[in-house]
Design a protein around this motif. Structure first.
Motif, PDB file in Angstrom:
ATOM      1  N   UNK A 237       0.818  -1.212   0.000  1.00 23.05           N
ATOM      2  CA  UNK A 237       0.000   0.000   0.000  1.00 23.05           C
ATOM      3  C   UNK A 237       0.854   1.265   0.000  1.00 23.05           C
ATOM      4  N   UNK A 238       2.071   1.174   0.552  1.00 18.67           N
ATOM      5  CA  UNK A 238       2.978   2.315   0.463  1.00 18.67           C
ATOM      6  C   UNK A 238       3.394   2.550  -0.989  1.00 18.67           C
ATOM      7  N   UNK A 239       3.678   1.479  -1.714  1.00 16.05           N
ATOM      8  CA  UNK A 239       4.061   1.612  -3.117  1.00 16.05           C
ATOM      9  C   UNK A 239       2.911   2.121  -3.975  1.00 16.05           C
ATOM     10  N   UNK A 240       1.681   1.865  -3.542  1.00 18.03           N
ATOM     11  CA  UNK A 240       0.504   2.386  -4.244  1.00 18.03           C
ATOM     12  C   UNK A 240       0.144   3.791  -3.760  1.00 18.03           C
ATOM     13  N   UNK A 241       0.934   4.321  -2.817  1.00 21.40           N
ATOM     14  CA  UNK A 241       0.714   5.658  -2.256  1.00 21.40           C
ATOM     15  C   UNK A 241      -0.691   5.794  -1.665  1.00 21.40           C
ATOM     16  N   UNK A 242      -1.147   4.705  -1.030  1.00 20.90           N
ATOM     17  CA  UNK A 242      -2.490   4.713  -0.462  1.00 20.90           C
ATOM     18  C   UNK A 242      -2.482   4.949   1.047  1.00 20.90           C
ATOM     19  N   UNK A 243      -1.362   4.760   1.714  1.00 20.63           N
ATOM     20  CA  UNK A 243      -1.303   4.883   3.167  1.00 20.63           C
ATOM     21  C   UNK A 243      -0.138   5.777   3.566  1.00 20.63           C
ATOM     22  N   UNK A 244      -0.186   6.243   4.808  1.00 21.82           N
ATOM     23  CA  UNK A 244       0.946   6.918   5.426  1.00 21.82           C
ATOM     24  C   UNK A 244       1.406   6.054   6.590  1.00 21.82           C
ATOM     25  N   UNK A 245       2.653   5.596   6.537  1.00 25.35           N
ATOM     26  CA  UNK A 245       3.192   4.727   7.584  1.00 25.35           C
ATOM     27  C   UNK A 245       3.875   5.590   8.631  1.00 25.35           C
ATOM     28  N   UNK A 246       3.512   5.384   9.889  1.00 22.77           N
ATOM     29  CA  UNK A 246       4.046   6.167  10.998  1.00 22.77           C
ATOM     30  C   UNK A 246       4.625   5.207  12.035  1.00 22.77           C
ATOM     31  N   UNK A 247       5.862   5.440  12.435  1.00 22.67           N
ATOM     32  CA  UNK A 247       6.476   4.575  13.452  1.00 22.67           C
ATOM     33  C   UNK A 247       7.912   4.254  13.140  1.00 22.67           C
ATOM     34  N   UNK A 248       8.270   2.969  13.252  1.00 21.50           N
ATOM     35  CA  UNK A 248       9.643   2.516  13.096  1.00 21.50           C
ATOM     36  C   UNK A 248       9.785   1.619  11.870  1.00 21.50           C
ATOM     37  N   UNK A 249      11.005   1.474  11.376  1.00 18.95           N
ATOM     38  CA  UNK A 249      11.281   0.540  10.289  1.00 18.95           C
ATOM     39  C   UNK A 249      10.951  -0.878  10.758  1.00 18.95           C
ATOM     40  N   UNK A 250      10.279  -1.633   9.925  1.00 21.47           N
ATOM     41  CA  UNK A 250       9.781  -2.955  10.301  1.00 21.47           C
ATOM     42  C   UNK A 250      10.898  -4.009  10.313  1.00 21.47           C
ATOM     43  N   UNK A 251      10.533  -5.237  10.703  1.00 15.61           N
ATOM     44  CA  UNK A 251      11.516  -6.277  10.979  1.00 15.61           C
ATOM     45  C   UNK A 251      12.299  -6.802   9.801  1.00 15.61           C
ATOM     46  N   UNK A 252      11.711  -6.813   8.600  1.00 15.11           N
ATOM     47  CA  UNK A 252      12.455  -7.235   7.417  1.00 15.11           C
ATOM     48  C   UNK A 252      12.357  -8.705   7.061  1.00 15.11           C
ATOM     49  N   UNK A 253      11.121  -9.246   7.000  1.00 13.26           N
ATOM     50  CA  UNK A 253      10.927 -10.641   6.613  1.00 13.26           C
ATOM     51  C   UNK A 253       9.958 -10.761   5.447  1.00 13.26           C
ATOM     52  N   UNK A 254      10.488 -11.039   4.246  1.00 21.13           N
ATOM     53  CA  UNK A 254       9.650 -11.041   3.041  1.00 21.13           C
ATOM     54  C   UNK A 254       9.491 -12.419   2.414  1.00 21.13           C
ATOM     55  N   UNK A 255       9.903 -13.481   3.122  1.00 23.21           N
ATOM     56  CA  UNK A 255       9.892 -14.818   2.527  1.00 23.21           C
ATOM     57  C   UNK A 255       8.831 -15.705   3.166  1.00 23.21           C
TER      58      UNK A 255
END
Length: 418
Positions: A237-255
């Protein structure tokens, strides 16, 4: 979902273990190596992990480890040193593998967690708030998801809290995202599966039950604990520019992960696939999803409320009322005991006094109420969100106060002459 499911099982597993022999440890290492080379998403990395485990074994690094839980932890650490993949891990369970309950078939366990929908409410200023603890499969959680999104549909803005969301099912990501768009299906995430060499493409659904919310501002809260499918929701949704993410960088698990038996008591979580953004052709593995507004996770909710309320029209009195509360929480006002003295006195049937360095309001025959500073001469009333006290000054002297109410009405009061 399976990785998350097994995590639940680990907490429920009996805490007993028997000593491991070196022959059994060798068999477990061989089994893990074979499965990694056959299934892990990156074959060349799987080969490196296999070589690392066998090299460590040949050097006797596992020889003194007797406790199976410690052995599982050590194997996981050694595998991570090569792949840096947080989805991969080795787990020990004293129960035979065939006796493990299957979380994905356990509707009652999922129901007891309300299918991940932990909290649902309307915040002051008509902001919808959803706290989602994990993404349940839609086969079990779809009906609850529909009710939740329809509950939120009358809000002026949405906040989706994923700060403690460790992942789950991609089809729930797809369903919830679908409520935020209209028109042609939008691309979400593609998932490549190594075992079948196939690519599965996810898009928003052409039909959902109830109202869609394509034009509402949506704020998603994240932390370092936001992981896996929760990151998928954020990244898509960030890549679709549909949301605003607020907080910290996430954990990093895409598999995406599959749980595979390595022996009668050892299970390995193997990332067999890779999530890929349809738009950027990239993923968040190892890097996490970066917020649009970086703040400590503990401040993310108030920050989101502030942003949502700031965008409300000037004539939206409830939003402006709530906005003042949020500003006061983000930037607390402190007033010294000496400065508070100017407010004390009798105001008709009410009196203002100081007790233990704090300012209080008390109506004759009623309970005392703590006054909390919000701004110059403005105080909120503890446990009475609908009421504020605005003191009136004339030539630096307090001459009265006005009782302000959240419906826009006001009641003035004159300070008695001493």
């Amino acid at each position: 979902m399976k990785a998350l499911a097994y995590l639940f099982l680990l907490f429920a597993a009996p805490a007993m273990a028997q000593d491991l022999g070196n022959i059994e440890k060798s068999r477990i290492i061989d089994s893990i190596s074979q499965k990694l080379k056959a299934l892990y998403v990156y074959p060349e990395v799987a080969e490196q992990m296999s070589k690392q485990l066998h090299s460590n074994a040949e050097k006797g690094q596992y020889a003194k480890i007797k406790d199976p839980n410690a052995f599982a932890d050590r194997l996981t650490t050694d595998l991570w040193a090569v792949c840096h993949d947080k989805h991969l891990g080795v787990h020990y369970d004293p129960r035979p593998v065939q006796d493990h309950p299957i979380m994905e078939d356990n509707v009652e366990l999922a129901r007891s967690r309300n299918f991940g929908f932990k909290e649902l409410k309307i915040l002051d200023g008509n902001i919808g708030y959803l706290n989602l603890s994990y993404f349940e499969a839609t086969g079990k959680g779809g009906e609850t998801a529909t009710m939740a999104m329809n509950f939120l549909s009358n809000a002026d803005a949405l906040i989706i809290d994923l700060r403690m969301n460790g992942g789950g099912s991609t089809d729930m990501v797809q369903l919830l995202a679908s409520y935020l768009f209209e028109g042609e299906p939008q691309p979400l995430t593609d998932i490549y599966w190594r075992p079948t060499n196939t690519l599965i493409q996810f898009k928003t659904l052409p039909y959902v039950q109830g109202k869609r919310m394509p034009h509402k501002d949506v704020y998603v809260l994240t932390s370092q604990n936001t992981f896996s499918a929760a990151e998928d929701f954020c990244y898509s949704l960030q890549n679709l520019k549909r949301i605003t993410i607020i907080g910290e960088t996430t954990g990093g698990g895409a598999h995406p992960v599959e749980e595979i038996a390595a022996s009668d008591h050892f299970i390995i979580s193997i990332p067999e696939g890779r999530s890929i953004s349809t738009i950027t052709k990239t993923d968040w593995e190892g890097t996490g999803v970066k917020p649009d507004v970086p703040v400590p996770a503990k401040d993310a909710l108030l920050t989101a409320q502030l942003k949502a309320l700031t965008k409300a029209p000037e004539d939206n009195f409830p939003a402006k009322w709530a906005l003042m509360t949020i500003k006061a929480k983000l930037s607390p006002v402190t007033v010294s005991s000496d400065s508070l003295k100017v407010y004390t006195g009798t105001y008709g049937e009410r009196k203002i006094f100081i007790e233990n360095g704090q300012l209080y309001l008390e109506k004759t025959g009623g309970a005392k109420n703590h006054l909390i500073p919000m701004d110059k001469d403005l105080f909120s009333v503890e446990d009475k969100d609908y009421l504020r006290i605005k003191f009136v000054r004339k030539d630096a002297v307090i001459t009265g106060f006005t009782r302000l109410f959240d419906d826009g009405t006001a009641e003035p009061g004159v300070k008695d002459i001493q």
